[in-house]
Design a protein around this motif. Structure first.
Motif, PDB file in Angstrom:
ATOM      1  N   LEU A 296      37.240  -2.443 -51.875  1.00 49.54           N
ATOM      2  CA  LEU A 296      37.901  -1.040 -52.079  1.00 49.54           C
ATOM      3  C   LEU A 296      39.395  -1.146 -51.847  1.00 49.54           C
ATOM      4  CD1 LEU A 296      35.095   1.291 -50.652  1.00 49.54           C
ATOM      5  CD2 LEU A 296      35.906   1.130 -53.156  1.00 49.54           C
ATOM      6  N   PRO A 297      40.262  -0.532 -52.662  1.00 48.94           N
ATOM      7  CA  PRO A 297      39.817   0.443 -53.724  1.00 48.94           C
ATOM      8  C   PRO A 297      39.851  -0.418 -55.054  1.00 48.94           C
ATOM      9  CG  PRO A 297      42.293   0.408 -53.177  1.00 48.94           C
ATOM     10  CD  PRO A 297      41.687  -0.570 -52.034  1.00 48.94           C
ATOM     11  N   LEU A 298      39.148   0.040 -55.979  1.00 44.12           N
ATOM     12  CA  LEU A 298      38.856  -0.540 -57.124  1.00 44.12           C
ATOM     13  C   LEU A 298      39.825  -0.118 -57.924  1.00 44.12           C
ATOM     14  CD1 LEU A 298      35.109   0.462 -57.661  1.00 44.12           C
ATOM     15  CD2 LEU A 298      36.005  -1.851 -56.640  1.00 44.12           C
ATOM     16  N   ALA A 299      40.108  -1.024 -59.188  1.00 43.24           N
ATOM     17  CA  ALA A 299      41.019  -0.573 -60.212  1.00 43.24           C
ATOM     18  C   ALA A 299      40.412   0.374 -60.900  1.00 43.24           C
ATOM     19  CB  ALA A 299      41.081  -1.931 -61.260  1.00 43.24           C
ATOM     20  N   ALA A 300      41.378   1.434 -61.655  1.00 40.72           N
ATOM     21  CA  ALA A 300      40.749   2.638 -62.189  1.00 40.72           C
ATOM     22  C   ALA A 300      39.687   2.366 -63.408  1.00 40.72           C
ATOM     23  CB  ALA A 300      41.938   3.545 -62.801  1.00 40.72           C
TER      24      ALA A 300
ATOM     25  N   ALA B  19      42.412  11.164 -60.009  1.00 40.17           N
ATOM     26  CA  ALA B  19      41.884   9.764 -59.364  1.00 40.17           C
ATOM     27  C   ALA B  19      40.594   9.454 -59.902  1.00 40.17           C
ATOM     28  CB  ALA B  19      41.856   9.600 -57.912  1.00 40.17           C
ATOM     29  N   ALA B  20      40.423   8.210 -60.270  1.00 38.48           N
ATOM     30  CA  ALA B  20      39.278   7.571 -60.606  1.00 38.48           C
ATOM     31  C   ALA B  20      38.277   7.254 -59.441  1.00 38.48           C
ATOM     32  CB  ALA B  20      39.214   6.782 -61.682  1.00 38.48           C
ATOM     33  N   PRO B  21      37.127   7.413 -59.395  1.00 38.81           N
ATOM     34  CA  PRO B  21      36.352   7.223 -58.367  1.00 38.81           C
ATOM     35  C   PRO B  21      36.398   5.732 -58.094  1.00 38.81           C
ATOM     36  CG  PRO B  21      34.815   7.393 -60.304  1.00 38.81           C
ATOM     37  CD  PRO B  21      36.144   7.866 -60.641  1.00 38.81           C
ATOM     38  N   GLY B  22      36.765   5.510 -56.610  1.00 44.42           N
ATOM     39  CA  GLY B  22      37.031   4.108 -56.150  1.00 44.42           C
ATOM     40  C   GLY B  22      38.198   3.803 -56.067  1.00 44.42           C
ATOM     41  N   THR B  23      39.173   4.584 -56.855  1.00 46.20           N
ATOM     42  CA  THR B  23      40.643   4.397 -56.574  1.00 46.20           C
ATOM     43  C   THR B  23      40.957   5.022 -55.463  1.00 46.20           C
ATOM     44  OG1 THR B  23      41.269   5.731 -57.934  1.00 46.20           O
ATOM     45  CG2 THR B  23      40.687   3.669 -59.058  1.00 46.20           C
ATOM     46  N   ASN B  24      42.176   4.579 -54.811  1.00 41.70           N
ATOM     47  CA  ASN B  24      42.714   5.612 -53.654  1.00 41.70           C
ATOM     48  C   ASN B  24      43.013   6.591 -54.199  1.00 41.70           C
ATOM     49  OD1 ASN B  24      42.474   3.589 -51.779  1.00 41.70           O
ATOM     50  ND2 ASN B  24      44.572   3.116 -51.732  1.00 41.70           N
ATOM     51  N   GLY B  25      42.491   7.891 -53.606  1.00 43.11           N
ATOM     52  CA  GLY B  25      42.875   9.315 -53.947  1.00 43.11           C
ATOM     53  C   GLY B  25      41.608   9.859 -54.258  1.00 43.11           C
TER      54      GLY B  25
ATOM     55  N   ILE C 147      26.369   9.570 -51.958  1.00 40.24           N
ATOM     56  CA  ILE C 147      26.645   9.893 -53.507  1.00 40.24           C
ATOM     57  C   ILE C 147      26.817   8.583 -54.190  1.00 40.24           C
ATOM     58  CG2 ILE C 147      28.143  11.081 -55.089  1.00 40.24           C
ATOM     59  CD1 ILE C 147      28.795  12.873 -52.393  1.00 40.24           C
ATOM     60  N   LEU C 148      26.345   8.271 -55.243  1.00 39.87           N
ATOM     61  CA  LEU C 148      26.481   7.241 -56.031  1.00 39.87           C
ATOM     62  C   LEU C 148      27.059   7.509 -57.344  1.00 39.87           C
ATOM     63  CD1 LEU C 148      26.190   3.963 -56.194  1.00 39.87           C
ATOM     64  CD2 LEU C 148      23.839   4.359 -56.970  1.00 39.87           C
ATOM     65  N   VAL C 149      28.304   6.886 -57.598  1.00 41.24           N
ATOM     66  CA  VAL C 149      28.971   7.095 -58.958  1.00 41.24           C
ATOM     67  C   VAL C 149      29.082   5.804 -59.550  1.00 41.24           C
ATOM     68  CG1 VAL C 149      31.142   7.607 -60.036  1.00 41.24           C
ATOM     69  CG2 VAL C 149      30.364   8.973 -57.797  1.00 41.24           C
ATOM     70  N   HIS C 150      28.591   5.669 -60.903  1.00 37.66           N
ATOM     71  CA  HIS C 150      28.748   4.477 -61.872  1.00 37.66           C
ATOM     72  C   HIS C 150      30.014   4.638 -62.459  1.00 37.66           C
ATOM     73  CE1 HIS C 150      24.542   3.559 -60.404  1.00 37.66           C
ATOM     74  NE2 HIS C 150      24.094   4.559 -60.735  1.00 37.66           N
ATOM     75  N   ARG C 151      30.698   3.412 -62.830  1.00 32.86           N
ATOM     76  CA  ARG C 151      31.780   3.523 -63.639  1.00 32.86           C
ATOM     77  C   ARG C 151      31.642   2.652 -65.004  1.00 32.86           C
ATOM     78  NH1 ARG C 151      36.666   2.703 -60.388  1.00 32.86           N
ATOM     79  NH2 ARG C 151      36.436   0.141 -61.154  1.00 32.86           N
ATOM     80  N   ALA C 152      32.561   2.988 -65.751  1.00 33.02           N
ATOM     81  CA  ALA C 152      32.598   2.285 -67.098  1.00 33.02           C
ATOM     82  C   ALA C 152      32.661   0.848 -67.024  1.00 33.02           C
ATOM     83  CB  ALA C 152      33.577   2.896 -67.806  1.00 33.02           C
ATOM     84  N   ASP C 153      33.489   0.191 -65.786  1.00 31.76           N
ATOM     85  CA  ASP C 153      33.404  -1.118 -66.037  1.00 31.76           C
ATOM     86  C   ASP C 153      32.025  -1.848 -65.505  1.00 31.76           C
ATOM     87  OD1 ASP C 153      33.497  -0.568 -63.464  1.00 31.76           O
ATOM     88  OD2 ASP C 153      35.444  -1.483 -62.954  1.00 31.76           O
ATOM     89  N   GLY C 154      31.070  -1.000 -65.307  1.00 29.92           N
ATOM     90  CA  GLY C 154      29.801  -1.704 -64.682  1.00 29.92           C
ATOM     91  C   GLY C 154      29.882  -1.723 -63.123  1.00 29.92           C
ATOM     92  N   SER C 155      30.637  -1.342 -62.407  1.00 30.97           N
ATOM     93  CA  SER C 155      30.753  -1.277 -61.260  1.00 30.97           C
ATOM     94  C   SER C 155      30.072   0.140 -60.466  1.00 30.97           C
ATOM     95  CB  SER C 155      32.085  -1.477 -60.722  1.00 30.97           C
ATOM     96  OG  SER C 155      32.981  -0.361 -60.715  1.00 30.97           O
TER      97      SER C 155
END
Lengths: 204, 391
Positions: A50-54, A99-105, A134-142
Motif C-alpha cells: 500500500l498504497p496502490l495505484a488508482a 480517492a480510489a480504494p487503496g490509494t492514499n486518501g 471490509i473487502l473491496v475488489h478493484r478493476a485491476d484485479g487487486s
C-alpha cells in the motif's frame, strides 16, 4: 413447604433460562457478536504494498452485515454539489471524483439505509464495530482489505465534510448511509451514519 | 442527468400546482361553510355579515336584497360570460381527457372541486363571486333567492379567479373578510390518501404554528375523485412536507396569510396557464413557452431577450426565469473539484425544496399540467434505470 419453594426456584430458573435463550436467538447478528468479522484472503494471493495505484472498485464485501456486491456504481455530484446517491435501494456507489480504494486518501462509498420501502445496501451499517473488516475488489484485479476504525453518526446539518472527504496520509475508506430520526414530513433522515476505516493490506 | 433533474423539478412543480389548485378552492369552499359567528347569527334569527362581522336584521337584509336585485339585472351579461366560461370549461375538460389518456393526474382534479355544481340545493351565496364580494349568509337567508341568480355565472368561470378572490376574502385582503380560523375550523374532511402522515389538529388558538402543519391540515380537507386520492395525496404530502416548519418571515412564510398569499399568486398563474391552453386548443399559433419545455439557462436567455416576459417565465418577478429548472448541470459540476457539500441523502428521501420555497412556488403556474404529469411518470421509469441517478 420446602417442596413448594424448590419447585418455585426451578420455575424461576427455567424462565430465566428461556429468556436468555430467547434473547440470544432474537438478537441480530450485529449486537450479538462478540468478536470482529474478518474476510478471508485467498490462498496463493500475492501481497501488494500500500498504497496502490488508482483503480476503480468493482465489488465490495462486508461480511459483518452480510453485504456482498459484485458491482459498484460511480457517484458524482448532484446539481447542488452534494454527493449523488444510488438510484435504488440495493446498489452501493463510490464517489468517483474522490480517492480510489487503496490509494492514499478516503475512498467514499454510499448506499441507502432504505429506499421506497426496500431495505438498502447499507441498512445495517450502524451495526459495524471497530475491527470489522471490509473487502473491496478493484478493476485491476487487486483487492484491498479495510479495517473499521469507528462508526459515527452526524447530523446532516453539521456533516463532517473534512473528516469524510479530506486528505489522509494513508489509504482509508468511508461508508455512508442515513440514520437518526426519520422526518416523515420531509421523508428525510436527519443524520448520516459514517463508518471510518483504513486499509490494512492488499493483494492480487 | 439533466433530464432527471428536470423531470423532478417538473414533478415538484406539479405537486405545488395541484396543491395550490386544490387547496385554494377548498379554502373558497370554506366561505360557504357556516362558521361559528354565522351559526350564532342564525340562532338569533339574523344573518352574519362577514364584511362587518355583525348580525344583520331582516330590514338590513332587505336593503341588501335590493342590491342583489341590481346584481340580478346584470344577469343577461353574466349569462354571456357564463356561456363563454362554459365553452372554456368544455375545452378544459377535453384537454383534461387528453391528458388523462397519458395515465397521469390531470387538471380535472384542480378544476373539479373548485367548481361545485351551481344547482346546489343550498341557497348559499358565495362571497367568492368575482368582483362582487357578497355576504356570507346562512341557509335560512330569506333574500338569498334574489341573489343566487348572480352567482352561477361567477361559479362557472375560470375557477382560479374564484379561488383567488376567496383567498383574499379569507385573509382580509379583499373587501369582505371572513376570519380565517372560523373558516378553516369547520371544513369537512376530505378524501385524500395522505399515507401515514399525522394530520395536525386544528389549533385551539386558531392559528397554526407552521406552514407545513397548515398545509397538511388543508390537505386533509381536500376531496378529489376517488381514483386520484392516492396520487394527489402523495403530491400533497410532498408539497406540504417541503414547507418550512415554522412561520418565519425570513422563509417567506411569516404567517398563514403569507402562505395563502403564495397560493393566491399561484392561482393567478394557474389561470394564465389555462388561458394559454385555450389559445393552444383554439388553434392559434402557439407562441408561449412553458418552463417544463426548456432548461433554466434556455429560459433565462428567452427572458433576457424580452424583459416584458410575455411567456411569464419569471412568475415571481425576481429576474430569474424558471428557477426551479436545472441550470446546465455539466457546467455546474464539470469544473468542480471540491468535496461534496452537506449530508448524503441515503434515506427514503425526495429532493426537498429549499425552505424559502415561495419563489420557487411562484413559478408553478408556468408548468403545463400535461407536461408535468407526463414527465412525472417518466421520472418513475427512470428510477428503475440504474444508469441514471436521482437524489
Amino acid at each position: 413447604m420446602t417442596r413448594t419453594r424448590s419447585t418455585l426456584l426451578v420455575w424461576v430458573l427455567a424462565i430465566v433460562a428461556a429468556v436468555v435463550v430467547l434473547a440470544a436467538l432474537t438478537s441480530g447478528p450485529g449486537s450479538a457478536r462478540t468478536g470482529t468479522s474478518t474476510v478471508s484472503v485467498p490462498a496463493g494471493a500475492a501481497g501488494e504494498p500500500l498504497p496502490l495505484a488508482a483503480s476503480a472498485p468493482t465489488g465490495i464485501e462486508i461480511p459483518a452485515i452480510g453485504l456482498t456486491r459484485d458491482a459498484v456504481m460511480k457517484l458524482g455530484y448532484n446539481e447542488d454539489l452534494s454527493l449523488q446517491v444510488p438510484p435504488d435501494a440495493a446498489t452501493v456507489g463510490w464517489f468517483a471524483r474522490g480517492a480510489a480504494p487503496g490509494t492514499n486518501g478516503p475512498a467514499v462509498f454510499a448506499s441507502h439505509v432504505d429506499y421506497h420501502g426496500a431495505e438498502g445496501g447499507f441498512a445495517h451499517l450502524s451495526d459495524l464495530r471497530a475491527g470489522d473488516q471490509i473487502l473491496v475488489h478493484r478493476a485491476d484485479g487487486s483487492s484491498v482489505m479495510f479495517v473499521v476504525d469507528r462508526v459515527d453518526q452526524a447530523s446532516k446539518q453539521a456533516f463532517p465534510t473534512a473528516q469524510v472527504y479530506g486528505p489522509t496520509g494513508d489509504a482509508q475508506i468511508r461508508l455512508i448511509t442515513c440514520g437518526g430520526e426519520f422526518d416523515a414530513a420531509t421523508r428525510n433522515y436527519e443524520d448520516n451514519v459514517i463508518v471510518f476505516g483504513h486499509a490494512e493490506r492488499a493483494w492480487r | 442527468m439533466r433530464v432527471v433533474r428536470g423531470t423532478r423539478s417538473a414533478a415538484v412543480l406539479m405537486a405545488g400546482l395541484v396543491g395550490a389548485a386544490v387547496i385554494a378552492p377548498g379554502m373558497a369552499f370554506a366561505d360557504e361553510t357556516p362558521s361559528s359567528p354565522a351559526a350564532e347569527c342564525a340562532a338569533q334569527g339574523t344573518i352574519y355579515d362577514a364584511r362587518t362581522g355583525a348580525c344583520l336584521t331582516a330590514a338590513e337584509l332587505t336593503a341588501r336584497a335590493q342590491a342583489a336585485a341590481e346584481a340580478a339585472q346584470e344577469k343577461a351579461r353574466a349569462e354571456a360570460v357564463r356561456a363563454q366560461a362554459e365553452a372554456a370549461a368544455q375545452q378544459a375538460r377535453e384537454r383534461a381527457q387528453e391528458q388523462a389518456a397519458t395515465g397521469a393526474a390531470t387538471p380535472t382534479t384542480p378544476t373539479a372541486p373548485s367548481t361545485p355544481a351551481p344547482t346546489t340545493s343550498t341557497s348559499t351565496v358565495s362571497p367568492s363571486t368575482v368582483g362582487t364580494p357578497d355576504d356570507v349568509v346562512t341557509e335560512e337567508q330569506p333574500a338569498s333567492t334574489a341573489t343566487t341568480a348572480a352567482t352561477p355565472a361567477a361559479r362557472s368561470t375560470v375557477s382560479a379567479e374564484d379561488a383567488a378572490t376567496a383567498l383574499q376574502n379569507l385573509t382580509g385582503r379583499g373587501r369582505s373578510a371572513l376570519p380565517v380560523a372560523d373558516a378553516l375550523a369547520d371544513l369537512p374532511s376530505g378524501n385524500l390518501d395522505l399515507g401515514d402522515v399525522t394530520i395536525p389538529e386544528f389549533p385551539s388558538t386558531g392559528s397554526f404554528s407552521s406552514p407545513r402543519d397548515a398545509c397538511l391540515y388543508l390537505a386533509s380537507k381536500v376531496s378529489v375523485d376517488a381514483d386520484q386520492a392516492a396520487a394527489i395525496g402523495q403530491q400533497f404530502v410532498s408539497f406540504c412536507g417541503a414547507l418550512p416548519g415554522s412561520f418565519d418571515p425570513s422563509t417567506g412564510y411569516g404567517s398563514l396569510p403569507d402562505l395563502v398569499a403564495v397560493l393566491d399568486r399561484l392561482c393567478h398563474g394557474l389561470k394564465d396557464t389555462h388561458h394559454d391552453g385555450y389559445h393552444h386548443h383554439d388553434g392559434y399559433v402557439r407562441d408561449d413557452i412553458n418552463c417544463d419545455e426548456v432548461t433554466g439557462d434556455e429560459a433565462q436567455a428567452i427572458y433576457e431577450s424580452d424583459r416584458s416576459d410575455p411567456n411569464n417565465l419569471d412568475g415571481d418577478g425576481d429576474g430569474i426565469a424558471c428557477e426551479d429548472n436545472p441550470r446546465d448541470y455539466e457546467t455546474v459540476t464539470a469544473d468542480y473539484d471540491g468535496y461534496p457539500r452537506g449530508g448524503v441523502a441515503t434515506g427514503d428521501s425526495t429532493p426537498g425544496l429549499a425552505p424559502g420555497s415561495a419563489a420557487a412556488l411562484a413559478g408553478l403556474g408556468l408548468a403545463s399540467l400535461a407536461g408535468a404529469t407526463r414527465r412525472r411518470d417518466e421520472d418513475v421509469d427512470v428510477d428503475e434505470d440504474a444508469d441514471e441517478v436521482r437524489v
